[in-house]
Design a protein around this motif. Structure first.
Motif, mmCIF file in Angstrom:
data_model
loop_
_atom_site.group_PDB
_atom_site.id
_atom_site.type_symbol
_atom_site.label_atom_id
_atom_site.label_comp_id
_atom_site.label_asym_id
_atom_site.label_seq_id
_atom_site.Cartn_x
_atom_site.Cartn_y
_atom_site.Cartn_z
ATOM 1 N N LYS A 38 94.139 -40.759 78.387
ATOM 2 C CA LYS A 38 92.749 -41.198 78.489
ATOM 3 C C LYS A 38 91.911 -40.602 77.363
ATOM 4 O O LYS A 38 91.039 -41.253 76.793
ATOM 5 C CB LYS A 38 92.159 -40.786 79.839
ATOM 6 N N ASN A 61 82.905 -44.211 76.624
ATOM 7 C CA ASN A 61 83.737 -44.707 77.712
ATOM 8 C C ASN A 61 84.693 -45.757 77.144
ATOM 9 O O ASN A 61 84.260 -46.822 76.716
ATOM 10 C CB ASN A 61 82.852 -45.334 78.795
ATOM 11 N N GLU A 63 86.675 -47.793 78.496
ATOM 12 C CA GLU A 63 86.705 -49.046 79.245
ATOM 13 C C GLU A 63 85.415 -49.842 79.102
ATOM 14 O O GLU A 63 85.403 -51.056 79.343
ATOM 15 C CB GLU A 63 86.971 -48.758 80.724
ATOM 16 N N ASP A 64 84.325 -49.168 78.721
ATOM 17 C CA ASP A 64 83.033 -49.846 78.627
ATOM 18 C C ASP A 64 82.130 -49.110 77.630
ATOM 19 O O ASP A 64 81.192 -48.412 78.027
ATOM 20 C CB ASP A 64 82.377 -49.909 80.005
ATOM 21 N N LYS A 305 83.170 -47.154 91.255
ATOM 22 C CA LYS A 305 84.206 -46.639 90.349
ATOM 23 C C LYS A 305 84.316 -45.117 90.439
ATOM 24 O O LYS A 305 83.340 -44.421 90.687
ATOM 25 C CB LYS A 305 83.887 -47.054 88.916
#
Length: 364
Positions: A38, A61, A63-64, A305
């Protein structure tokens, strides 16, 4: 004063009160293979906007990336002022303010930059200052005294004395500390950090940067000559901090059990960068606290989340009163990327979900 301020700035994230009679810090840095992957993904994530580009230390982030940019924009002010003095050019890109700390992004260009300057270089920024207009500074100090003495039974004379004492300290506490973020050729990206609490809306600041030199006070690089100037200046910028994203602070008394030890969660503070959980043990026996291995693993947000924070920096602080009172302590954990404090709904403490809704949101 400057040396003390550098130490305070470096220790802000520790969240340990200076009145602690006994302190135990335990850095928790274990990383699993999944967490390492990650981290690698975060390093390759591309910034989605100017604030993510100006403040790379906040991470993105993976993922976003747009969500990270949105959080920084909520606490950010785009400034984009450029000054040139004696062949040196300095641009103040922007600022982010979390209600306790202001971070500034700067870009310096100079044909005479010392060759050894990089992100490991320590800088002496004693010649750099930040100031508010006098009327704003007076209002800032008045609000500070009012908020910090709330609940105290102070006479008008005592309150006035405290106010006068703070006014007499001038504004040196605002002075920034500079560090090198990165370097490419004759261009250096700098970060400046200033302590500024949220006692005033939209404060105006005048930043003056001059005589920034390499310091020999810590871990000097081979070939580094202390005293070499990175920037001489002087450069002066006046700007207003338009946006601020304050911490969300909760108080209460939630009873939990960790390692068969009764624990009361009494406070939670969530900033855009980290979460701090305050707890109390109904004992003053240090041996009990040493058996407590609980720590903050992650958080949940409004969208359901889960954000895994186990691979981020964390510390634990403990107070042993020594007078028969219960022991108190803090669990502190950094976020892997910026998060809106208002979006955090629960905290994961060693696999146990603690709902922030069970605590009371403090108002200032």
């Amino acid at each position: 004063m400057k040396t003390w301020k550098r130490l305070v700035t470096g220790l802000l994230s520790l969240t340990l009160a200076a009145s602690l009679t006994g302190t135990a810090l335990a850095a928790e840095t274990a990383k699993t293979t999944e967490e390492t992957s990650k981290t690698a993904a975060a390093e390759t994530a591309k910034p989605a906007g100017p604030f993510s580009q100006w403040f790379p230390r906040f991470e993105v982030n993976p993922e976003d990336p747009t969500a990270s940019e949105a959080v920084l924009a909520k606490m950010g002010t785009a400034i984009q002022q450029t000054k040139t003095v004696g062949g040196e050019t300095l641009t103040l890109n922007g600022a982010v303010w979390d209600g306790g700390l202001v971070q500034l992004s700067l870009t310096a260009k100079s044909p005479s930059l010392p060759k050894v300057v990089d992100n490991y270089t320590w800088l002496n920024s004693d010649g750099c200052t930040a100031r508010m207009p006098e009327e704003q500074w007076k209002a800032y100090v008045e609000n500070k005294v009012e908020r910090e003495t709330a609940g105290e039974k102070l006479s008008k004379e005592e309150r006035d004395q405290r106010l006068q004492s703070l006014m007499e300290r001038a504004q040196m506490q605002l002075d920034p500390n500079l560090s090198v973020v990165s370097r490419e050729g004759n261009t250096v990206r700098l970060a400046a950090t200033m302590i500024l609490d949220d006692y005033l809306e939209k404060p105006e600041l005048t930043l003056r940067i001059e005589n920034v030199e390499i310091t020999g006070q810590a871990m000097e690089q081979p070939g580094t000559r202390s005293g070499e100037y990175v920037l001489k200046g002087p450069f002066e910028f006046t700007f207003t901090l338009d946006n601020m994203l304050p911490s969300m602070n909760y108080q209460g008394d939630v009873k939990m059990t960790f390692d068969k030890i009764p624990v009361r969660i009494t406070a939670v503070s969530v900033s855009p960068k980290q979460i701090t959980v305050g707890y109390t043990l109904d004992t003053n026996d240090p041996a009990v606290e040493r058996k407590l291995s609980a720590y903050v693993k992650g958080i949940w947000t409004k969208d359901g989340k889960y954000v895994d924070c186990a691979g981020s920096f964390g510390i634990r602080g403990m107070l042993i009163s020594g007078d028969g009172k219960p022991m108190t302590g803090d669990w502190n954990r950094s976020f892997p990327y910026p998060i809106d404090p208002a979006a955090v709904t629960a905290v994961d403490i060693s696999g146990t979900r603690v709902e922030l809704g069970k605590l009371n949101l403090a108002t200032t």
